[in-house]
Design an enzyme around this catalytic site. Structure first.
Site, PDB file in Angstrom:
ATOM      1  N   CYS A   8       1.035  -0.781   0.049  1.00 48.54           N
ATOM      2  CA  CYS A   8      -0.379  -0.193   0.421  1.00 48.54           C
ATOM      3  C   CYS A   8       1.335   1.482   0.017  1.00 48.54           C
ATOM      4  O   CYS A   8       1.998   1.338   0.126  1.00 48.54           O
ATOM      5  CB  CYS A   8      -1.330   0.440   1.230  1.00 48.54           C
ATOM      6  SG  CYS A   8      -0.100   0.354   2.605  1.00 48.54           S
ATOM      7  N   CYS A   9       0.288   2.604  -0.304  1.00 48.09           N
ATOM      8  CA  CYS A   9       0.785   3.670  -0.656  1.00 48.09           C
ATOM      9  C   CYS A   9       2.008   3.435  -1.272  1.00 48.09           C
ATOM     10  O   CYS A   9       1.479   3.448  -2.674  1.00 48.09           O
ATOM     11  CB  CYS A   9       1.827   3.780   0.999  1.00 48.09           C
ATOM     12  SG  CYS A   9       1.596   5.591   0.798  1.00 48.09           S
ATOM     13  N   ILE A  10       3.017   4.256  -1.476  1.00 50.06           N
ATOM     14  CA  ILE A  10       4.192   4.075  -2.514  1.00 50.06           C
ATOM     15  C   ILE A  10       4.351   2.499  -2.442  1.00 50.06           C
ATOM     16  O   ILE A  10       4.869   2.592  -3.981  1.00 50.06           O
ATOM     17  CB  ILE A  10       5.216   5.159  -2.042  1.00 50.06           C
ATOM     18  CG1 ILE A  10       5.894   5.935  -3.386  1.00 50.06           C
ATOM     19  CG2 ILE A  10       5.897   4.870  -0.781  1.00 50.06           C
ATOM     20  CD1 ILE A  10       5.361   5.958  -4.540  1.00 50.06           C
ATOM     21  N   PRO A  67       3.979  -0.113  -3.489  1.00 47.17           N
ATOM     22  CA  PRO A  67       3.647  -1.165  -5.001  1.00 47.17           C
ATOM     23  C   PRO A  67       4.743  -0.638  -6.136  1.00 47.17           C
ATOM     24  O   PRO A  67       4.473  -1.013  -7.110  1.00 47.17           O
ATOM     25  CB  PRO A  67       1.613  -0.665  -5.815  1.00 47.17           C
ATOM     26  CG  PRO A  67       0.641   0.204  -4.482  1.00 47.17           C
ATOM     27  CD  PRO A  67       2.213   0.433  -3.213  1.00 47.17           C
TER      28      PRO A  67
END
Ligand code: NAG
Ligand code: NAG
Ligand code: NAG
Length: 208
Positions: A118-120, A122
């Site tokens: 999640c967030c950056i 990926p």
């Protein structure tokens, strides 16, 4: 069954996991930020030591992680992913990925075990698995909620498919067993981010 969460554990996961182990790489942080001032300091800190603070000491060196002992891995994200687990913060799509992060992702992927990000974080999947599908939210800065929307085009330039999703949703790449949600890439109320991360964890557990 065991689940791996480098850095920290989400409350929504406590409901359904029997055993979680936490890992982080034993490397120096790219920088140390004074969050009161919002600027870097001269301090040096170690990622594993800092992660141990969040994990209350119950943590291991990522180099020791054996994918064979776990059913799934989740990378919670945070800007530290772009600074320490890879060099995305500086190099964008040309980034390098920490060797133990890369080998962990490769090991779970080749064992067909699910990977949640999640967030950056990926971007780690986008860099390591060209062709995979991920979301970091929207590819346009809709209503000022997605200030880092250009991340989606960098992901596409890596040969991956960016899927636009709301902050309260996640995307499942069933072929690669990769589940992603944008979390703090969206300027949203915490409860919407919480819901999105909750769906990500639930989808990972379904695939495990
Ligand atoms: C990535 O590398 C290419 C080719 O060397 C360069 O043109 C581009 O500016 C680099 N991108 C970033 C974000 O550093
Ligand atoms: C990940 O590791 C594999 C195998 O060693 C290597 O071929 C690949 O280039 C690495 N990927 C990244 C993004 O570092
Ligand atoms: C997600 O948020 C959108 C926009 O606020 C809302 O319309 C939708 O019902 C929400 N979806 C879920 C699954 O909660």
């Amino acid at each position: 069954s065991e689940y791996v969460l480098p850095f920290f554990v989400f409350p929504s996961c406590y409901q359904s996991c029997r055993k979680v182990k936490i890992f982080a790489p034993d490397i120096e942080q790219r920088d140390v930020v004074n969050h009161l001032k919002g600027s870097p300091t001269e301090e040096k800190r170690n990622v594993l030591v800092e992660s141990a603070r969040l994990a209350r000491g119950n943590i291991q060196d990522l180099a020791e992680l054996k994918a064979s002992e776990f059913d799934a891995v989740i990378f919670p994200g945070g800007f530290g992913v772009a600074k320490n687990l890879c060099s995305w913060a500086v190099d964008g799509k040309n980034c390098t990925v920490n060797e133990h992060v890369n080998s962990t992702l490769q090991a779970f992927h080749s064992a067909k075990k699910p990977i949640g990000l999640c967030c950056i974080s990926p971007v780690l999947a986008a860099k390591v698995f060209p062709g995979c599908e991920v979301t970091v939210g929207q590819d346009k800065n809709i209503d000022g909620r997605f200030p880092d929307a250009e991340t989606a085009s960098a992901i596409a330039e890596l040969g991956c498919k960016h899927i636009c999703k709301n902050v309260n949703e996640s995307h499942v790449d069933n072929v690669n067993k990769i589940v992603t949600t944008c979390a703090f890439m969206c300027k949203a109320p915490l409860h919407e981010i919480f819901d999105g991360i909750g769906t990500m964890v639930q989808e990972v557990l379904k695939l495990a």
